[in-house]
Design a protein around this motif. Sequence first.
Motif, PDB file in Angstrom:
ATOM      1  N   PHE A  47       0.795  -1.219   0.000  1.00 59.70           N
ATOM      2  CA  PHE A  47       0.000   0.000   0.000  1.00 59.70           C
ATOM      3  C   PHE A  47       0.833   1.277   0.000  1.00 59.70           C
ATOM      4  O   PHE A  47       0.337   2.344  -0.356  1.00 59.70           O
ATOM      5  N   ASP A  48       2.082   1.209   0.415  1.00 58.22           N
ATOM      6  CA  ASP A  48       2.994   2.345   0.376  1.00 58.22           C
ATOM      7  C   ASP A  48       4.296   1.829  -0.223  1.00 58.22           C
ATOM      8  O   ASP A  48       5.247   1.531   0.507  1.00 58.22           O
ATOM      9  N   PRO A  49       4.343   1.698  -1.563  1.00 57.96           N
ATOM     10  CA  PRO A  49       5.466   1.007  -2.208  1.00 57.96           C
ATOM     11  C   PRO A  49       6.829   1.615  -1.855  1.00 57.96           C
ATOM     12  O   PRO A  49       7.008   2.826  -1.902  1.00 57.96           O
ATOM     13  N   PRO A  50       7.762   0.753  -1.471  1.00 58.01           N
ATOM     14  CA  PRO A  50       9.124   1.220  -1.209  1.00 58.01           C
ATOM     15  C   PRO A  50       9.858   1.473  -2.524  1.00 58.01           C
ATOM     16  O   PRO A  50       9.313   1.243  -3.604  1.00 58.01           O
ATOM     17  N   ALA A  51      11.074   1.900  -2.411  1.00 54.77           N
ATOM     18  CA  ALA A  51      11.874   2.184  -3.596  1.00 54.77           C
ATOM     19  C   ALA A  51      12.398   0.907  -4.257  1.00 54.77           C
ATOM     20  O   ALA A  51      13.020   0.981  -5.302  1.00 54.77           O
ATOM     21  N   VAL A  52      12.125  -0.256  -3.677  1.00 56.12           N
ATOM     22  CA  VAL A  52      12.593  -1.524  -4.243  1.00 56.12           C
ATOM     23  C   VAL A  52      11.455  -2.194  -5.007  1.00 56.12           C
ATOM     24  O   VAL A  52      10.285  -1.920  -4.780  1.00 56.12           O
ATOM     25  N   SER A  53      11.813  -3.106  -5.867  1.00 53.62           N
ATOM     26  CA  SER A  53      10.809  -3.809  -6.676  1.00 53.62           C
ATOM     27  C   SER A  53      10.118  -4.891  -5.850  1.00 53.62           C
ATOM     28  O   SER A  53      10.594  -5.288  -4.785  1.00 53.62           O
ATOM     29  N   ALA A  54       9.012  -5.373  -6.365  1.00 59.07           N
ATOM     30  CA  ALA A  54       8.271  -6.440  -5.700  1.00 59.07           C
ATOM     31  C   ALA A  54       9.109  -7.712  -5.618  1.00 59.07           C
ATOM     32  O   ALA A  54       9.053  -8.440  -4.625  1.00 59.07           O
ATOM     33  N   ALA A  55       9.898  -7.978  -6.644  1.00 61.29           N
ATOM     34  CA  ALA A  55      10.745  -9.180  -6.639  1.00 61.29           C
ATOM     35  C   ALA A  55      11.766  -9.112  -5.503  1.00 61.29           C
ATOM     36  O   ALA A  55      12.000 -10.111  -4.812  1.00 61.29           O
ATOM     37  N   LYS A  56      12.359  -7.945  -5.289  1.00 57.74           N
ATOM     38  CA  LYS A  56      13.327  -7.803  -4.196  1.00 57.74           C
ATOM     39  C   LYS A  56      12.642  -7.929  -2.845  1.00 57.74           C
ATOM     40  O   LYS A  56      13.197  -8.499  -1.917  1.00 57.74           O
ATOM     41  N   LEU A  57      11.435  -7.389  -2.735  1.00 56.33           N
ATOM     42  CA  LEU A  57      10.696  -7.481  -1.489  1.00 56.33           C
ATOM     43  C   LEU A  57      10.379  -8.934  -1.159  1.00 56.33           C
ATOM     44  O   LEU A  57      10.571  -9.382  -0.025  1.00 56.33           O
ATOM     45  N   LEU A  58       9.922  -9.712  -2.143  1.00 45.45           N
ATOM     46  CA  LEU A  58       9.622 -11.122  -1.916  1.00 45.45           C
ATOM     47  C   LEU A  58      10.887 -11.932  -1.644  1.00 45.45           C
ATOM     48  O   LEU A  58      10.879 -12.854  -0.838  1.00 45.45           O
TER      49      LEU A  58
END
Length: 67
Positions: A47-58
């Motif tokens: 809901f508040d996207p960080p500066a990293v991609s979704a792939a990095k977050l996962l």
Amino acid sequence: MLALAFLTALAANSASDRPAQPAHSTRSRPLTQLTVPEIRHLLAAVFDPPAVSAAKLLHWSNWRRQH
């Protein structure tokens, strides 16, 4: 308190009913269950996207639960 109850229910619902298995190597060991702070962190990132991609977050989430 309602938000905490919601996150706790999500964490409990994500728990699998797998039987205990003998110890395996680190790479084949299953991930630990999702915790309330882990779910909160992932939802906050959605809901508040960080500066990293979704792939990095996962990738971070998987690494954290393996270690």
